[in-house]
Design an enzyme around this catalytic site. Structure first.
Site, short mmCIF file in Angstrom:
data_model
loop_
_atom_site.label_atom_id
_atom_site.label_comp_id
_atom_site.label_asym_id
_atom_site.label_seq_id
_atom_site.Cartn_x
_atom_site.Cartn_y
_atom_site.Cartn_z
N SER A 88 18.65 55.04 81.26
CA SER A 88 18.95 53.61 81.45
C SER A 88 18.50 53.10 82.81
O SER A 88 18.46 51.89 83.02
CB SER A 88 20.46 53.36 81.28
N PHE A 113 37.95 45.24 85.48
CA PHE A 113 39.06 45.39 84.54
C PHE A 113 39.53 46.82 84.33
O PHE A 113 40.49 47.05 83.60
CB PHE A 113 38.68 44.76 83.20
N ASP A 124 17.59 49.54 75.81
CA ASP A 124 16.82 50.21 76.86
C ASP A 124 16.08 51.43 76.33
O ASP A 124 15.00 51.77 76.77
CB ASP A 124 17.70 50.56 78.07
N HIS A 125 16.71 52.11 75.35
CA HIS A 125 16.12 53.33 74.79
C HIS A 125 16.82 53.61 73.48
O HIS A 125 17.86 53.02 73.17
CB HIS A 125 16.30 54.52 75.75
ZN LIG Z 1 22.79 57.16 77.75
#
Ligand SMILES: [Zn+2]
Length: 555
Positions: free
Chosen positions: A136, A314, A402-403
């Protein structure tokens, strides 16, 4: 006679040979197409389905007409929202769509996610400079900064050396993101994620790090880094450009901003930082009219009009998986997205927002497909909220990943078969197998025992905690190297109609919004202002010629 016998024999042999060959071909063909249907009783698998030729022809005609009516929106994008489904492979998109449909009582295959309906789509090639399969970090650098780089590094080009801070601090190695370009054009910027806000994807918008794990000084200390000269990711978000100017930061990772002498408001465990810095206080000091929130109620009660910037942390680490959310503390991705857009809609020059469904990826790593699909559905709800709150006339919305991951949808299950169930077929070991499985991951232990495949006949493969089978024993299932999808709607969305390198995405966003490298194209694109300028220039020319004529004729 001899000749006749020879002829008959030869013909018979030839016929025999031909038939054998034909049988062989058809058998081979059958072998490839039809598996062991040991559990099937008839050929028509689901008799309740009656979609006839008229049905399919009319649906296709409607699709064709919609495509013929489609017109690209050539305007400039005032706003850009990038939705990043971390690890949201194409198999994940298909599975989420079926799962969503089946939850609504349909067969499921025909269901649509919100972004399935976007007018333009494309493929994104995700490899990084030194890796066939991306992580990522390098992929975030590609789609946010427009430059491919080395795996595990963020906001730096190929000249960075992994874990070498001197190459991190080298200005020439640094690449800026769409957020820096947007801020230079006086646009508002923000990030929303279900992971830690210091995790690789959101960090891609603001950080420059030689190791994605350097989320705080404590993490850096394991690599022997001099933390006084090497900024960690949390520091970079709060203290440096462009992170310190973000109007919206929503997600998890609170403990990375707190000193290890300060107990967490929720868990009472101390923060992680060893340098004594309280980055939450630093943020508050820098944003006197901003608001720091830590719970869903605080977020939902935020008075947007009176708040200049919002920092919402959070959870001490990643936010909880939606399906396992045990407290009312965690807002949903949709709720965070709504607040983010409402905050940024105050910006007169528009905005750029990143929204990450970050835990689709982590559920896959855990080998838990159901959890990943629930996260994907939450992600889709956030996309739907963005569509509702914005106009496609001025807002470009991109949805991508992303992948990939190693999830597959396999076997020959019936239409409407429970996606999380058994495929309906047997393996050659006469045992059933699931429709969803991973090439590798922790599910190996629920797949094999004593050198044999476990019989799943009486196993509830639809259980929340079930680990989908995998062929290779790995504690954390890996990413996949296949292309991921890009879905787009709004101004310049038509620039996504093909197979592209992943870093192209950043360049399209810049072009659409007229920021960064996209600025040089903007005169050509803002056709409305150009069309306004042409008559004006002609009028000025006419007046000049008229004056010149008058002067000439006077003398
Ligand atoms: Zn991952």
């Amino acid at each position: 006679m001899k000749l006749f016998i020879s002829f008959t024999l030869a013909s018979s042999l030839l016929l025999l040979f031909l038939s054998a060959a034909l049988i062989g071909v058809s058998n081979a063909d059958e072998y490839h197409r039809i598996p062991h249907h040991k559990s099937r009783s008839n050929n028509q698998r689901n008799r309740a389905i009656t979609e006839d030729a008229a049905f399919w022809k009319s649906t296709a005609q409607a699709l064709l007409q919609a495509e013929l009516n489609k017109k690209p929106i050539e305007a400039k994008a005032k706003n850009v929202i990038l939705f990043l489904g971390d690890g949201m492979s194409i198999a994940t998109v298909t599975a989420a769509r079926i799962y969503k449909g089946q939850k609504a009582g349909k067969t499921g295959e025909e269901e649509q996610l919100t972004f399935d309906k976007f007018p333009y789509s494309a493929l994104s090639r995700t490899y990084c400079t030194d890796a066939q399969v991306a992580d990522s970090a390098c992929s975030a650098t590609a789609y946010l900064c427009g430059v491919k780089t080395n795996i595990d590094t963020i906001g730096l080009d190929v000249n960075v050396i992994y874990k070498d801070c001197s190459t991190q601090n080298e200005a020439a190695n640094r690449v800026s993101s769409i957020m820096t370009w947007a801020q230079a054009a006086n646009k508002g910027t923000g990030i929303v994620t279900t992971t830690k806000v210091t995790h690789a994807t959101p960090a891609g918008t603001y950080a420059h790090v030689a190791n994605r794990d350097w989320e705080d000084d404590y993490a850096q200390s394991f690599d022997g880094v001099d933390t006084t000269t090497c900024d960690d990711i949390a520091e970079q978000l709060v203290l440096n450009d462009p992170g310190k100017n973000f109007k919206v930061i929503l997600g998890g990772g609170r403990s990375y901003f707190m000193p290890n002498t300060m107990p967490d408001i929720e868990t009472k465990e101390n923060g992680r930082r060893r340098d004594g810095k309280n980055l939450i206080d630093e943020w508050k000091k820098a944003h006197p009219t901003g608001k720091y929130v830590t719970s869903r109620d605080e977020l939902l009660n935020l008075i947007v009009s009176g708040t200049d910037a919002v920092l919402g942390l959070f959870s001490p680490a990643h936010m909880e998986y939606f399906m396992e959310s045990s407290t009312a503390n965690n807002p949903t991705l949709e709720q965070m997205t709504r607040t983010a857009i409402q905050m940024l809609q105050k910006e007169t020059n528009g905005y750029v927002l990143l929204v990450e469904g970050g835990r689709i990826d982590q559920a896959h790593h855990d080998g838990r497909a159901k959890l990943a699909l629930e996260e994907a559905i939450q992600f889709d709800l956030a996309v739907a909220a963005a569509l509702e709150l914005t106009s496609t006339d001025d807002t470009l919305i991109i949805v991508t990943a992303d992948h990939s991951h190693t999830l597959t949808i396999n076997g020959y299950p019936d239409r409407g078969n429970n996606l999380l169930g058994l495929s309906g077929d047997m393996g050659e070991d006469d045992k059933p197998y699931t429709t969803l499985s991973y090439a590798n991951g922790p599910g190996y232990d629920t797949t094999f025992a004593n050198g044999e495949r476990i019989n799943l006949t009486n196993v509830d493969t639809t259980a929340d905690s079930y680990l989908q089978p995998s062929a290779v024993p790995i504690g954390s299932e890996t990413h996949g190297g296949d292309d991921v999808a890009i879905f787009a709607i709004g101004p310049q969305a038509h620039l996504f109609q093909g197979v592209y390198e992943q870093h192209y995405i950043a360049h399209v966003m810049a072009y659409a919004a007229c920021v960064g490298d996209g600025l040089k194209f903007c005169d050509a694109k803002s056709s409305s202002s150009r069309h306004g300028a042409v008559p004006l220039i002609m009028l000025v020319q006419f007046v000049l010629v008229w004056f010149a004529g008058r002067l000439l004729f006077r003398s």
